[in-house]
Design a protein around this motif. Structure first.
Motif, PDB file in Angstrom:
ATOM      1  N   THR A  87       1.790   5.767   0.671  1.00 14.84           N
ATOM      2  CA  THR A  87       1.358   4.278   0.629  1.00 14.84           C
ATOM      3  C   THR A  87       0.952   4.178  -0.814  1.00 14.84           C
ATOM      4  O   THR A  87       0.131   5.332  -1.323  1.00 14.84           O
ATOM      5  CB  THR A  87       0.577   3.999   1.541  1.00 14.84           C
ATOM      6  OG1 THR A  87      -0.715   4.432   1.437  1.00 14.84           O
ATOM      7  CG2 THR A  87       1.160   3.863   2.853  1.00 14.84           C
ATOM      8  N   GLN A 132      -1.209  -4.075   4.446  1.00 14.75           N
ATOM      9  CA  GLN A 132       0.057  -3.405   4.448  1.00 14.75           C
ATOM     10  C   GLN A 132       1.046  -4.412   5.140  1.00 14.75           C
ATOM     11  O   GLN A 132       0.729  -5.144   5.976  1.00 14.75           O
ATOM     12  CB  GLN A 132       0.284  -2.056   5.335  1.00 14.75           C
ATOM     13  CG  GLN A 132      -0.534  -0.934   4.518  1.00 14.75           C
ATOM     14  CD  GLN A 132      -0.335   0.407   5.479  1.00 14.75           C
ATOM     15  OE1 GLN A 132       0.316   0.275   6.430  1.00 14.75           O
ATOM     16  NE2 GLN A 132      -0.996   1.394   4.885  1.00 14.75           N
ATOM     17  N   SER A 157       1.947  -0.782   1.262  1.00 14.83           N
ATOM     18  CA  SER A 157       0.693  -1.632   0.731  1.00 14.83           C
ATOM     19  C   SER A 157       1.407  -2.760  -0.106  1.00 14.83           C
ATOM     20  O   SER A 157       2.365  -2.570  -0.718  1.00 14.83           O
ATOM     21  CB  SER A 157       0.120  -0.602  -0.342  1.00 14.83           C
ATOM     22  OG  SER A 157      -0.660   0.504   0.311  1.00 14.83           O
TER      23      SER A 157
END
Length: 463
Positions: free
Chosen positions: A170, A192, A198
C-alpha cells in the motif's frame, strides 16, 4: 529527529507583535482554527492549539493527502520503476478494464493523473463504487487527456493503485520507511478502499508537528536530516505550475496546479484539504505554515495569511493587536435539561445512533452501534458504545468504534423543551449538534453538522 527546533520569532527575523496580531486575526475570524505551526529558517516560531484540540493529536488531512501521494510517485520515478508517460491502462488487466477501451482512456498517462487533466468532465470520486479501480476505468473520458483541468480525487486514488500494483505494498506501507519514518511521523494512518488500497487523494491523518516536518522537508527540496529522501528535481517539478487552472474562482486556487500541489499567490505553494487543512510553503521567505481547522471558507483563511502573516515575513511589526490570553473553543452553555429517564430507540441509520436516554440530572446518554449503514467500518457490526453528554465543561472520552480509537468531547444544555448535545470529533474537523425534543411518546432529533460533503442537516425520530 524527534521534534522540530524551537526559537523566538526575533531570533528568526520576525516580530512577536506581528505574530500575535496574526493569531488574534485567526481567533477573531469565523474560520474555526484548531492548530497552527509556523517555521522560519528551520525553527518553529509559533505553535498554538485551540483547546480542546491539541498539536499532538492526529488530524484528518483530507486532500493534503494528495501531496504525500505525489512523493510516492516521485520515488518510483526516481527508482526508474515508473515514468510520467506510462499509460494508466497498462497497469491493469481485463478484470478491471472495460470491454472497450476508448481512445481517450487509452491516451491517459500518469502525468494526467498527477495534474488533474485526465479528461473527465467532473470529479470521479463520488462515482467510483466499491471496486474503485474498475469504477474509475469504466467512466466516460469526455475530453482528450491533457486538455482540461478538473479537480479529480479519483485520479489520485489511481496513482495509489498504480503504486500498489508496482510495489505490492500500500502507499502507506511504501512511504513508512522512505518518508514517514525518517520524519518521525510514526502516528500516520491512511484509510483504505474496499480493495485494500490507500485512498491516496484523501484519508491520511497526521499530527500538526509531523505535517510541519513535511512542509520543511518540501522547503528543503526533499532533504531531511542530511539525507535526500525524495529527489530534489521531483520536488521542483511537483510544486511548480504544470497546468493552468484559470477556471477556478478563488484567487489562491487559480494560480496553477503542479503534481498534486496548488500554486498560490506571492510565489507560495501548498497542499490543502477540505474544511481548512493547510500545508503552505513560502520559498521567498524560508518559511512554512501548517493550519488545521474546520473552516467553511478556505479562501478566507488564505486572505488572513496574506493580510497578517505575509507582512510579518516581510519584516513588518504588528499593529499592536494583542494575542488572546487563552485560545479555546468553549462548549455551548445554558441551563440543565431535566429528562424523565426514558430511553428512546431508533431504527438503524447512517448516524449510528441506536438509542438516547435523557436523565433528570441534565445528562443524556447516546448509544452508538456499528452497522452496514454507518461509517464505523472498522468495528464489527453490532458493536456499541455509550457517549455521555452533560452540562458544564467539555467532557472528554474516546470513540472506541474507530480504529484506532479517537478523542472526542461532549457537552449539553437545555434550550426550552429541547436537550441540546454537542459532539466534537477532535481528530477531524467535524462537530455534530443534536437537538433532542420529546414529542409525545417519541423523541425527535435534529442533527446539524458544522462541515460536510453531504447535507448539513438531518432528522431522526424514535420508533
Amino acid at each position: 529527529m524527534s521534534s522540530l527546533p524551537r526559537s523566538t520569532p526575533e531570533q528568526q527575523g520576525l516580530s512577536t507583535d506581528a505574530l500575535d496580531a496574526f493569531v488574534a486575526a485567526l481567533d477573531a475570524s469565523e474560520q474555526e482554527i484548531h492548530t497552527v505551526m509556523l517555521q522560519r529558517h528551520g525553527h518553529v516560531v509559533l505553535a498554538e492549539e485551540w483547546s480542546p484540540y491539541r498539536l499532538q493529536d492526529r488530524h484528518l488531512l483530507f486532500s493534503v493527502s494528495k501531496s504525500f501521494t505525489s512523493m510516492g510517485i516521485g520515488l518510483l520515478i526516481g527508482e526508474g520503476r515508473l515514468s510520467l508517460d506510462d499509460k494508466v491502462v497498462s497497469f491493469f488487466g481485463e478484470e478491471d478494464l472495460p470491454d472497450k477501451v476508448s481512445d481517450n482512456l487509452a491516451a491517459m498517462a500518469v502525468r494526467h493523473l498527477l495534474t488533474m487533466t485526465t479528461g473527465h468532465a467532473e470529479d470521479t470520486v463520488v462515482r467510483l463504487g466499491g471496486r474503485a479501480v474498475r469504477g474509475f476505468l469504466s467512466l466516460e473520458v469526455e475530453h482528450e487527456p491533457g486538455t482540461v483541468f478538473v479537480y479529480n480525487s479519483g485520479a489520485t486514488f489511481m496513482l495509489s493503485a498504480i503504486l500498489q500494483r508496482i510495489t505490492g505494498r500500500t502507499l502507506l506501507d511504501y512511504l513508512r520507511p522512505r518518508l514517514f519514518g525518517p520524519l518521525g511521523a510514526h502516528e500516520a494512518i491512511w484509510e483504505q478502499s474496499q480493495e485494500g488500497i490507500s485512498f491516496g487523494g484523501w484519508g491520511l491523518s497526521l499530527n500538526t508537528e509531523s505535517l510541519a516536518k513535511f512542509s520543511q522537508f518540501l522547503l528543503q527540496r526533499g532533504e531531511w536530516d542530511g539525507k535526500q529522501l525524495v529527489p530534489a528535481a521531483w520536488i521542483d517539478e511537483a510544486t511548480k505550475k504544470q497546468v493552468p487552472n484559470d477556471t477556478e474562482t478563488n484567487p489562491d486556487w487559480k494560480q496553477g496546479y503542479g503534481f498534486q500541489f496548488w500554486r498560490a499567490r506571492h510565489n507560495a505553494y501548498r497542499g490543502d484539504g477540505a474544511f481548512g487543512q493547510f500545508c503552505l510553503v513560502f520559498p521567498d521567505h524560508d518559511a512554512t505554515l501548517v493550519i488545521t481547522s474546520a473552516s467553511p471558507d478556505m479562501q478566507a483563511v488564505m486572505d488572513i495569511v496574506w493580510t497578517h502573516l505575509l507582512p510579518a515575513l516581510q519584516g513588518e511589526s504588528g499593529d499592536g493587536t494583542p494575542r488572546p490570553p487563552k485560545l479555546e473553543l468553549l462548549p455551548p452553555t445554558g441551563p440543565a435539561f431535566s429528562g424523565d429517564g426514558r430511553t428512546y430507540e431508533f431504527e438503524p441509520s447512517a448516524t449510528g445512533i441506536k438509542s438516547i436516554r435523557l436523565d433528570p440530572d441534565g445528562t443524556g446518554t447516546v448509544t452508538l452501534e456499528a452497522g452496514p449503514l454507518t461509517e464505523y467500518a472498522e468495528a464489527p457490526d453490532g458493536t456499541t458504545q455509550e457517549l455521555v453528554f452533560a452540562p458544564g465543561d467539555w467532557r472528554e472520552s474516546v470513540d472506541e468504534l474507530r480504529d484506532p480509537a479517537q478523542r472526542v468531547v461532549t457537552s449539553a444544555y437545555a434550550d426550552g423543551d429541547t436537550f441540546v448535545a454537542t459532539l466534537r470529533h477532535l481528530e477531524t474537523p467535524h462537530v455534530v449538534t443534536l437537538r433532542c425534543r420529546p414529542d409525545g411518546d417519541a423523541l425527535q432529533v435534529d442533527l446539524r453538522f458544522n462541515v460536510s460533503f453531504g447535507p448539513l442537516e438531518t432528522t431522526l425520530r424514535s420508533r
